[in-house]
Design a protein around this motif. Structure first.
Motif, PDB file in Angstrom:
ATOM      1  N   PRO A 133      40.649  -1.952  45.448  1.00 22.64           N
ATOM      2  CA  PRO A 133      40.768  -0.653  46.113  1.00 22.64           C
ATOM      3  C   PRO A 133      41.643   0.364  45.369  1.00 22.64           C
ATOM      4  N   SER A 134      42.569  -0.107  44.546  1.00 19.89           N
ATOM      5  CA  SER A 134      43.453   0.797  43.804  1.00 19.89           C
ATOM      6  C   SER A 134      43.053   0.899  42.333  1.00 19.89           C
ATOM      7  N   ASP A 135      41.786   0.676  42.044  1.00 17.38           N
ATOM      8  CA  ASP A 135      41.298   0.674  40.660  1.00 17.38           C
ATOM      9  C   ASP A 135      41.632   1.965  39.928  1.00 17.38           C
ATOM     10  N   ARG A 136      42.110   1.807  38.682  1.00 19.50           N
ATOM     11  CA  ARG A 136      42.400   2.948  37.817  1.00 19.50           C
ATOM     12  C   ARG A 136      41.753   2.763  36.446  1.00 19.50           C
ATOM     13  N   ALA A 137      40.792   1.831  36.345  1.00 17.12           N
ATOM     14  CA  ALA A 137      40.276   1.410  35.040  1.00 17.12           C
ATOM     15  C   ALA A 137      38.866   1.902  34.733  1.00 17.12           C
ATOM     16  N   THR A 138      38.574   3.153  35.091  1.00 14.46           N
ATOM     17  CA  THR A 138      37.292   3.734  34.711  1.00 14.46           C
ATOM     18  C   THR A 138      37.541   5.071  34.015  1.00 14.46           C
TER      19      THR A 138
END
Length: 160
Positions: A133-138
């Motif tokens: 939910p806290s993805d920052r990898a795009t």
């Protein structure tokens, strides 16, 4: 095993797992490989070598892969120049009495862009959000620093 060999082994084992999952289940199914296989592979290599083996990233998918403050300046050097002559840049340093090896993981079109690129398919994006939910990898372009392999000696207090 040397730090470079451990980073090579982590990369090779993870790529093999990921390639297999991509072939069988596609990008949506392969998301779980990075979530479960990557830490397991790193833990096994750490146990075999007596060194700490991991991956780190400033724009991480898994918060466990965050950059510790004492490593931030080394990581910044990799961000400034992840590649040299087409090869990932590696840095060796002594930090707080520990031997540290860090090697850039540059973004590649295949297979990385399917889950980390600038145009992630909606189904893949939804699956990532469900697991991270806290993805920052795009939003990475080919050649950007996606993260780094980290191999270092274990802190004395951890080893005792």
């Amino acid at each position: 095993m040397k730090a470079e060999q451990l980073a090579d082994q982590l990369q090779s084992d993870l790529q093999a797992e990921l390639s297999s999952a991509l072939a069988i289940t596609g990008p949506v199914g392969a998301i779980g490989v990075c979530q479960s296989a990557a830490p397991t592979i790193a833990d096994n290599l750490s146990a075999q070598s007596g060194l700490e083996v991991s991956r780190i990233a400033s724009q991480n998918r898994n918060p466990d892969n965050s950059i510790e403050p004492e490593l931030a300046s080394l990581y910044a050097k990799l961000e400034a120049q992840p590649l040299d002559g087409g090869k990932p840049v590696a840095i060796h340093r002594q930090i707080d009495g520990r031997s540290v090896y860090m090697r850039a993981i540059p973004m590649r079109e295949r297979p990385c862009a399917a889950c980390h690129g600038t145009e992630v398919a909606p189904k893949v994006r939804d699956a990532i959000q469900a697991q991270y939910p806290s993805d920052r990898a795009t939003g990475f372009k080919s050649g950007d620093l996606r993260g780094a392999f980290l191999v270092r000696t274990i802190k004395r207090s951890e080893a005792e």
